[in-house]
Design a protein around this motif. Sequence first.
Motif, mmCIF file in Angstrom:
data_model
loop_
_atom_site.group_PDB
_atom_site.id
_atom_site.type_symbol
_atom_site.label_atom_id
_atom_site.label_comp_id
_atom_site.label_asym_id
_atom_site.label_seq_id
_atom_site.Cartn_x
_atom_site.Cartn_y
_atom_site.Cartn_z
ATOM 1 N N ALA A 1 -5.358 -10.245 -6.615
ATOM 2 C CA ALA A 1 -4.441 -9.936 -5.517
ATOM 3 C C ALA A 1 -3.735 -8.629 -5.847
ATOM 4 C CB ALA A 1 -3.427 -11.055 -5.317
ATOM 5 N N VAL A 2 -3.814 -7.681 -4.930
ATOM 6 C CA VAL A 2 -3.189 -6.371 -5.118
ATOM 7 C C VAL A 2 -2.314 -6.105 -3.901
ATOM 8 C CG1 VAL A 2 -3.592 -3.887 -5.383
ATOM 9 C CG2 VAL A 2 -5.171 -5.507 -6.430
ATOM 10 N N SER A 3 -1.075 -5.696 -4.142
ATOM 11 C CA SER A 3 -0.189 -5.310 -3.046
ATOM 12 C C SER A 3 0.555 -4.048 -3.459
ATOM 13 C CB SER A 3 0.792 -6.438 -2.709
ATOM 14 O OG SER A 3 1.609 -6.732 -3.823
ATOM 15 N N GLU A 4 0.909 -3.255 -2.440
ATOM 16 C CA GLU A 4 1.594 -1.990 -2.719
ATOM 17 C C GLU A 4 2.394 -1.559 -1.506
ATOM 18 O OE1 GLU A 4 -1.414 0.931 -3.492
ATOM 19 O OE2 GLU A 4 -2.183 0.845 -1.469
ATOM 20 N N VAL A 5 3.287 -0.625 -1.729
ATOM 21 C CA VAL A 5 4.019 -0.019 -0.625
ATOM 22 C C VAL A 5 3.147 1.118 -0.113
ATOM 23 C CG1 VAL A 5 6.116 1.190 0.067
ATOM 24 C CG2 VAL A 5 6.229 -0.595 -1.682
ATOM 25 N N ALA A 6 2.764 1.038 1.169
ATOM 26 C CA ALA A 6 1.958 2.091 1.777
ATOM 27 C C ALA A 6 2.868 3.248 2.167
ATOM 28 C CB ALA A 6 1.221 1.543 2.988
ATOM 29 N N LYS A 7 2.263 4.354 2.524
ATOM 30 C CA LYS A 7 3.046 5.506 2.986
ATOM 31 C C LYS A 7 3.778 5.133 4.263
ATOM 32 C CE LYS A 7 -0.291 8.783 1.203
ATOM 33 N NZ LYS A 7 -1.284 9.792 1.574
ATOM 34 N N ASN A 8 5.012 5.634 4.420
ATOM 35 C CA ASN A 8 5.796 5.316 5.625
ATOM 36 C C ASN A 8 5.175 5.875 6.889
ATOM 37 O OD1 ASN A 8 7.708 3.725 4.494
ATOM 38 N ND2 ASN A 8 9.202 5.352 4.178
ATOM 39 N N ASP A 9 4.320 6.882 6.773
ATOM 40 C CA ASP A 9 3.757 7.479 7.983
ATOM 41 C C ASP A 9 2.705 6.590 8.641
ATOM 42 O OD1 ASP A 9 1.442 9.898 6.460
ATOM 43 O OD2 ASP A 9 1.757 7.761 6.125
ATOM 44 N N VAL A 10 2.394 5.430 8.040
ATOM 45 C CA VAL A 10 1.447 4.517 8.673
ATOM 46 C C VAL A 10 2.136 3.536 9.609
ATOM 47 C CG1 VAL A 10 -0.199 4.670 6.789
ATOM 48 C CG2 VAL A 10 1.478 2.835 6.786
ATOM 49 N N ALA A 11 3.458 3.542 9.636
ATOM 50 C CA ALA A 11 4.173 2.649 10.546
ATOM 51 C C ALA A 11 3.894 3.056 11.988
ATOM 52 C CB ALA A 11 5.673 2.696 10.261
ATOM 53 N N ALA A 12 3.739 2.070 12.856
ATOM 54 C CA ALA A 12 3.440 2.343 14.264
ATOM 55 C C ALA A 12 4.602 3.088 14.928
ATOM 56 C CB ALA A 12 3.148 1.037 14.992
ATOM 57 N N ASP A 13 5.811 2.692 14.598
ATOM 58 C CA ASP A 13 6.996 3.325 15.170
ATOM 59 C C ASP A 13 7.574 4.251 14.110
ATOM 60 O OD1 ASP A 13 9.358 4.070 16.330
ATOM 61 O OD2 ASP A 13 10.116 2.030 16.635
ATOM 62 N N LYS A 14 7.419 5.558 14.288
ATOM 63 C CA LYS A 14 7.830 6.535 13.269
ATOM 64 C C LYS A 14 9.347 6.632 13.116
ATOM 65 C CE LYS A 14 3.581 8.091 12.704
ATOM 66 N NZ LYS A 14 2.695 7.343 11.958
#
Length: 188
Positions: free
Chosen positions: A125-138
């Motif tokens: 199991a791998v989890s991470e914080v993705a880049k904020n620019d992938v959020a649908a609502d910027k």
Amino acid sequence: MPARRRITATLSAILLAPALLCAQSQDTPDTSSAQTGPYLKLVYRTLQIGADGKVASSHSYSTIVVANTGHASPSKIRSNDKVPIATGSPSSGNIEYQYQDVGTNIDTSGAKLYGNQLTVNLSVAVSEVAKNDVAADKTISAPVFRALSWQSDVMVAVGRPTIIFTSDNVSDTGKTELELTATELKQP
């Protein structure tokens, strides 16, 4: 039964008891002895591959396992951080934090070595914080978490790095890979 036979039977039982106990203990495996099987060092690498096909980041994890023992306990690797997430409104001055675990969990069990081939059961199991620019609502600055999990039996050649898992990233054109290199440790 005459007294003479009872005495003979009792003496026979007393004299044979140590031999019977010794024979019984040889049939019962000694679980207190050290494990004796080939020892292997397993090195796992998680690779984050960017859209350009180049490795953007990698993290290594290693453990030592004993093969061919039937030992049911898995080797467990846990490497996690707790990421704070602000709750509440900064303008109200009432900010609290919740924490989200991110990182890597690797469980290895059932190691068997056949010649130069190692088979193991893996749960990852791998989890991470993705880049904020992938959020649908910027306009929202909340973190986006990426998580993947996988479980399977795998076979790898000892001494050769092998990609055993690949997953495309949901929110971008990159991918995540898991590489395993097994090395047999020579016993003195």
